[in-house]
Design a protein around this motif. Structure first.
Motif, PDB file in Angstrom:
ATOM      1  N   ILE A 285     -10.968   2.528   3.030  1.00  0.00           N
ATOM      2  CA  ILE A 285     -10.914   3.936   3.278  1.00  0.00           C
ATOM      3  C   ILE A 285      -9.714   4.399   4.141  1.00  0.00           C
ATOM      4  N   THR A 286      -9.062   5.267   3.350  1.00  0.00           N
ATOM      5  CA  THR A 286      -7.900   5.747   4.319  1.00  0.00           C
ATOM      6  C   THR A 286      -8.362   7.299   4.646  1.00  0.00           C
ATOM      7  N   THR A 287      -8.214   7.593   5.925  1.00  0.00           N
ATOM      8  CA  THR A 287      -8.797   8.732   6.508  1.00  0.00           C
ATOM      9  C   THR A 287      -7.578   9.814   6.607  1.00  0.00           C
ATOM     10  N   PRO A 288      -7.588  11.057   6.554  1.00  0.00           N
ATOM     11  CA  PRO A 288      -6.848  12.121   6.424  1.00  0.00           C
ATOM     12  C   PRO A 288      -5.827  11.985   7.482  1.00  0.00           C
ATOM     13  N   ASP A 289      -6.288  11.261   8.597  1.00  0.00           N
ATOM     14  CA  ASP A 289      -5.057  10.914   9.717  1.00  0.00           C
ATOM     15  C   ASP A 289      -4.266   9.712   9.431  1.00  0.00           C
ATOM     16  N   GLY A 290      -4.589   9.074   8.285  1.00  0.00           N
ATOM     17  CA  GLY A 290      -3.876   7.599   7.823  1.00  0.00           C
ATOM     18  C   GLY A 290      -4.360   6.312   8.399  1.00  0.00           C
ATOM     19  N   GLU A 291      -5.727   6.504   9.096  1.00  0.00           N
ATOM     20  CA  GLU A 291      -6.229   5.369   9.555  1.00  0.00           C
ATOM     21  C   GLU A 291      -7.299   4.772   8.274  1.00  0.00           C
TER      22      GLU A 291
END
Length: 346
Positions: free
Chosen positions: A82-88
């Motif tokens: 999973i890639t979050t909107p913040d790049g995590e």
């Protein structure tokens, strides 16, 4: 309701549940998922009804983006990130429910065999023959997922931001695949049965949701392969004139005119969802009574696994995304007010 936006559809991503109801008399295959055990387990993880629809994938998996919070889970054929909107970046582990937050993008590895992705809250698609399954050959149900589609959920489920998993490992069945003789066992020589139960058969590239043609040996007929067409069900092993057996699967036709030497028992049929071209399988004969016992034991085991769900969060771990999504403030006070916190003296 929450939703999943399809960024990439994958090679064959189909919505499937346990199949069309009362359809065979109309000439419509049962269809539905190839692995009903996995469907029940994923739905158990997510808090869905055990026969709720999921996304069945082959060759490559879809890329999905969450709108709102969405719970997902995948079977042992898949894993992902999973890639979050913040790049995590976070991992998606098989047999474990995972919470997607708004804007999260999930990507899966290519499935080993057939993969299954469960969605908490189900998938909002119209019913056909009392099912949300897909049978693209006849244009029944929905078509394969494509870029730009939106998968809306249709009911609410509990959001477990720490995820859920099974307390016990999910077993991977091994050994021979069990079959019952017939229904046309009299059409074959004893040599054919000796071959069937003492030969390693190859999984050939002629393999899809309708059936699997096996290689490596041929089965001898007594008086030819043809017969008056009669009913067929998933698991039937047809033997055409070539002698190369064909195991019929989820999208099996409803009638056929080739003799059937044996039928795979229902408890072992999900194993075909995890075969790959080049694998080898063997068969073992069991009685009808043994087949029924195996099915009861399998269902009891699935129920026991579902009843033993535990939190997926490691002890002592802090999930920052979960922390941020929690309301940590129950109210506010004005510290400049001299009466704050004072008791009423009247």
């Amino acid at each position: 309701m929450s939703a999943l936006f399809v960024i990439e559809g994958g090679a064959r991503s189909l919505v499937q549940d346990t199949g069309f109801k009362g359809s065979r008399g109309l000439g419509v295959p049962k269809s539905g998922v190839m692995d009903r055990d996995a469907l029940a387990l994923l739905n158990g993880l997510l808090g869905n009804p055990l026969d709720c629809e999921a996304i069945e994938v082959a060759l490559t998996a879809p890329v999905l983006r969450a709108t709102g919070q969405v719970m997902i889970a995948c079977n042992g054929a898949l894993s992902g990130t999973i890639t979050t909107p913040d790049g995590e970046v976070r991992d998606v582990k098989p047999w474990q429910s995972t919470c997607l937050f708004d804007g999260d993008v999930v990507r899966f590895t290519p499935p080993v065999g057939v993969g299954l992705i469960g969605v908490g809250g189900g998938i909002d698609r119209p019913k056909v023959l009392n099912s949300r399954s897909s049978y693209p050959r006849a244009g029944l149900g929905g078509v394969a997922l494509a870029a730009g589609d939106e998968i809306a959920t249709r009911f609410d489920v509990a959001i477990h931001v720490d995820g859920r998993k099974f307390a016990d490992d999910i077993p991977t069945p091994t050994g021979p695949i069990r079959v019952v003789r017939g229904p046309q066992d009299g059409a074959f020589s004893e040599a054919a049965f000796s071959t069937l139960f003492n030969t390693n058969f190859d999984v050939t590239p002629e393999f899809d949701r309708m059936g699997l043609r096996l290689g490596g040996a041929v089965l001898e007929h007594e008086n030819g392969a043809d017969m008056i067409s009669d009913g067929i069900t998933a698991g039937a092993i047809q033997v055409p004139g070539s002698g190369a057996p064909i195991v019929l699967l989820a999208d099996a036709q409803t009638m056929g005119g080739y003799t059937k030497i044996a039928t795979v028992i229902q408890a072992d049929l999900p194993r075909f969802a995890h075969l790959r071209v080049g694998d080898q399988i063997t068969f073992e004969e069991v009685s009808v009574s043994e087949a029924e016992t195996a099915l009861r034991e399998n269902r009891a085991h699935l129920n026991a696994l579902i009843e033993g769900l535990v939190s997926a969060k490691p002890i002592g771990a802090i999930d920052v995304r979960a922390l941020y999504s929690t309301n940590l403030i129950s109210g506010m006070i004005d510290m400049t007010d001299p009466n704050t916190g004072e008791n009423d003296e009247n």
